[in-house]
Design an enzyme around this catalytic site. Structure first.
Site, PDB file in Angstrom:
ATOM      1  CG  ASN A 117      -1.637   1.171   1.195  1.00 30.55           C
ATOM      2  OD1 ASN A 117      -1.517   2.277   0.976  1.00 30.55           O
ATOM      3  ND2 ASN A 117      -3.002   0.861   1.561  1.00 30.55           N
ATOM      4  CG  HIS A 142       1.586   5.530   4.944  1.00 30.22           C
ATOM      5  ND1 HIS A 142       0.609   6.290   5.590  1.00 30.22           N
ATOM      6  CD2 HIS A 142       1.680   4.354   5.616  1.00 30.22           C
ATOM      7  CE1 HIS A 142      -0.129   5.464   6.480  1.00 30.22           C
ATOM      8  NE2 HIS A 142       0.512   4.458   6.641  1.00 30.22           N
ATOM      9  NE  ARG A 161       6.298  21.474   3.916  1.00 32.03           N
ATOM     10  CZ  ARG A 161       7.377  22.226   3.926  1.00 32.03           C
ATOM     11  NH1 ARG A 161       8.275  22.442   2.641  1.00 32.03           N
ATOM     12  NH2 ARG A 161       8.070  22.014   5.038  1.00 32.03           N
ATOM     13  CG  HIS A 175      -8.391   3.928   1.198  1.00 30.58           C
ATOM     14  ND1 HIS A 175      -8.445   3.629   2.639  1.00 30.58           N
ATOM     15  CD2 HIS A 175      -9.630   4.265   0.587  1.00 30.58           C
ATOM     16  CE1 HIS A 175      -9.796   3.767   2.963  1.00 30.58           C
ATOM     17  NE2 HIS A 175     -10.476   4.236   1.796  1.00 30.58           N
ATOM     18  NE  ARG A 218      -9.467   8.096   4.539  1.00 32.56           N
ATOM     19  CZ  ARG A 218      -9.710   7.491   5.785  1.00 32.56           C
ATOM     20  NH1 ARG A 218      -8.824   6.295   5.649  1.00 32.56           N
ATOM     21  NH2 ARG A 218     -10.749   7.485   6.443  1.00 32.56           N
ATOM     22  NE  ARG A 246      -7.807  10.814   5.907  1.00 37.28           N
ATOM     23  CZ  ARG A 246      -8.222  10.299   7.030  1.00 37.28           C
ATOM     24  NH1 ARG A 246      -7.545   9.303   7.801  1.00 37.28           N
ATOM     25  NH2 ARG A 246      -9.265  10.526   7.630  1.00 37.28           N
ATOM     26  CG  HIS A 247      -4.005   8.901   1.679  1.00 37.57           C
ATOM     27  ND1 HIS A 247      -4.871   8.227   0.752  1.00 37.57           N
ATOM     28  CD2 HIS A 247      -3.989   8.289   2.909  1.00 37.57           C
ATOM     29  CE1 HIS A 247      -5.236   7.300   1.544  1.00 37.57           C
ATOM     30  NE2 HIS A 247      -4.876   7.303   2.781  1.00 37.57           N
ATOM     31  CD  GLU A 306      -7.054  -0.527   1.225  1.00 34.56           C
ATOM     32  OE1 GLU A 306      -6.970   0.595   2.111  1.00 34.56           O
ATOM     33  OE2 GLU A 306      -5.952  -1.351   1.814  1.00 34.56           O
ATOM     34  CB  THR A 335      -9.483   1.146   7.499  1.00 31.65           C
ATOM     35  OG1 THR A 335      -8.687   1.673   6.125  1.00 31.65           O
ATOM     36  CG2 THR A 335     -10.752   0.494   7.258  1.00 31.65           C
ATOM     37  CD  GLU A 364      -7.234  -6.445   3.265  1.00 29.72           C
ATOM     38  OE1 GLU A 364      -7.232  -6.285   1.936  1.00 29.72           O
ATOM     39  OE2 GLU A 364      -6.368  -5.877   4.017  1.00 29.72           O
ATOM     40  CG  HIS A 385      -5.379  -2.452   9.263  1.00 29.19           C
ATOM     41  ND1 HIS A 385      -4.740  -1.903  10.464  1.00 29.19           N
ATOM     42  CD2 HIS A 385      -6.021  -1.376   8.658  1.00 29.19           C
ATOM     43  CE1 HIS A 385      -5.207  -0.715  10.345  1.00 29.19           C
ATOM     44  NE2 HIS A 385      -6.026  -0.325   9.154  1.00 29.19           N
ATOM     45  N   GLY A 386      -1.950  -3.340   9.950  1.00 28.67           N
ATOM     46  CA  GLY A 386      -1.035  -3.485  11.281  1.00 28.67           C
ATOM     47  C   GLY A 386       0.034  -4.528  11.163  1.00 28.67           C
ATOM     48  N   GLY A 421       1.082  -1.781   4.526  1.00 29.91           N
ATOM     49  CA  GLY A 421       1.407  -0.232   4.135  1.00 29.91           C
ATOM     50  C   GLY A 421       2.492   0.374   4.888  1.00 29.91           C
ATOM     51  CG  HIS A 422       2.712   2.547   9.439  1.00 32.73           C
ATOM     52  ND1 HIS A 422       2.396   3.820   9.248  1.00 32.73           N
ATOM     53  CD2 HIS A 422       3.551   2.251  10.277  1.00 32.73           C
ATOM     54  CE1 HIS A 422       3.258   4.540  10.312  1.00 32.73           C
ATOM     55  NE2 HIS A 422       3.655   3.385  10.882  1.00 32.73           N
TER      56      HIS A 422
HETATM   57  N1  PXP Z   1      -5.745  -3.435   4.355  1.00 30.74           N
HETATM   58  C1  PXP Z   1      -6.783  -2.731   4.528  1.00 30.74           C
HETATM   59  C2  PXP Z   1      -8.175  -2.909   4.152  1.00 30.74           C
HETATM   60  C3  PXP Z   1      -6.451  -1.270   4.985  1.00 30.74           C
HETATM   61  O1  PXP Z   1      -7.486  -0.319   4.857  1.00 30.74           O
HETATM   62  C4  PXP Z   1      -5.034  -0.975   5.087  1.00 30.74           C
HETATM   63  C5  PXP Z   1      -4.818   0.455   5.601  1.00 30.74           C
HETATM   64  O2  PXP Z   1      -4.871   1.248   4.656  1.00 30.74           O
HETATM   65  C6  PXP Z   1      -4.201  -1.919   5.118  1.00 30.74           C
HETATM   66  C7  PXP Z   1      -4.601  -3.288   4.762  1.00 30.74           C
HETATM   67  C8  PXP Z   1      -2.578  -1.526   5.291  1.00 30.74           C
HETATM   68  O3  PXP Z   1      -2.605  -1.132   6.672  1.00 30.74           O
HETATM   69  P1  PXP Z   1      -1.180  -1.157   7.233  1.00 30.74           P
HETATM   70  O4  PXP Z   1      -0.984   0.365   6.968  1.00 30.74           O
HETATM   71  O5  PXP Z   1      -1.468  -0.996   8.783  1.00 30.74           O
HETATM   72  O6  PXP Z   1      -0.120  -2.038   7.039  1.00 30.74           O
END
Ligand code: PXP
Length: 246
Positions: A7, A10, A18, A43, A45, A49-50, A70, A101, A151, A191-192, A213-214
């Site tokens: 993802n 970020h 900026r 994603h 949104r 925002r991004h 997404e 999310t 997912e 996620h996470g 992603g993060h």
């Molecule tokens: N899956 C979904 C559906 C999400 O909304 C996100 C966050 O954008 C992720 C995965 C990735 O999550 P993370 O950035 O915590 O890895």
């Protein structure tokens, strides 16, 4: 093997800080591809925002692996998605005030809307996945509305504070995978997830895609995107081999 979805939201978050043109998430996606990403996820949104509409347009024309969008179920975003034709969409709940999310989609309370939407996307050759909590009712409802995949939200597992909690939440995810496969759904997870907590997911869950992603973009700040993606691919490969007893 399990496919890795990277993802790149970020990267766009830094650009939007900026309101300028750099860093470009489209470039990031190309470099993630070089590092071995199997899927690029963005994603779009409602508050933009991004990721911006321009990013989706460019990525739709340049990603030759797989583009996963997404998105929430709002009419505006649905129309944009139908025009952009990503390979896959993952429907997620969206709240303006959230940082990322939070929970999974409540499929049980939006069955009618989701049935219509899923059909619309499938009729346009767009594969549909629903981001949900590992909850039996939500999983079965996902199959009933016609989704091809789910997912599973790994956020609670990722936030576990003790080994016991983490093992218990992994069991909940495992049971979610079993129920989903019983009703014929493909299963992804995300996620996470980080370089520390992804191993057990790979070893214990029978899934098709992992979405991160993060953690990857955070590591990329120090080692570069290509290297960060390659390290995650290697980690997934290593744990997948352990799972296969190879
Ligand atoms: N899956 C979904 C559906 C999400 O909304 C996100 C966050 O954008 C992720 C995965 C990735 O999550 P993370 O950035 O915590 O890895």
């Amino acid at each position: 093997m399990i496919d890795l979805g990277v993802n790149v939201d970020h990267v766009a978050t830094i650009r939007q800080a900026r309101m300028t043109y750099e860093p470009d998430p489209v470039t990031a996606a190309g470099i993630a591809d070089l590092g071995g990403a199997d899927i690029i996820t963005i994603h779009l949104r409602e508050d933009r925002r991004h990721i911006q509409d321009r990013d989706l347009e460019l990525l739709s024309g340049t990603i030759f692996t797989k583009l996963n969008l997404e998105m929430a179920t709002s009419q505006e975003i649905v129309e944009i998605a139908l025009k952009a034709k990503p390979n896959q969409i993952t429907l997620v709940p969206e709240k303006r005030e959230e940082i990322t999310t939070e929970g999974g989609l409540s499929v049980t309370s939006h069955k009618r809307l989701l049935t219509d939407l899923v059909k619309k996307f499938k009729d346009n050759n767009i594969y549909v996945s629903l981001f949900i909590d590992p909850d039996k009712e939500q999983i079965i409802a996902s199959s009933e509305v016609g989704a091809q995949s789910i997912e599973l939200h790994t956020g609670s597992y990722a936030n576990a504070e003790t080994k016991e909690q983490s093992a218990r939440l992994l069991d909940v995810l495992k049971e979610g995978v079993r129920i989903a496969q019983d009703v014929g759904l493909g299963v992804n997870a995300g996620h996470g997830l980080t370089y520390k907590n992804t191993g057990p997911i790979v070893e214990q869950l029978d899934i098709e895609e992992i979405h991160i992603g993060h953690s990857i973009i955070s590591r990329a700040v120090f080692v570069g995107i290509e290297c960060a993606v390659r390290e995650m691919k290697e980690l997934i490969y290593k744990h997948y081999m352990i799972k296969q007893n190879l």
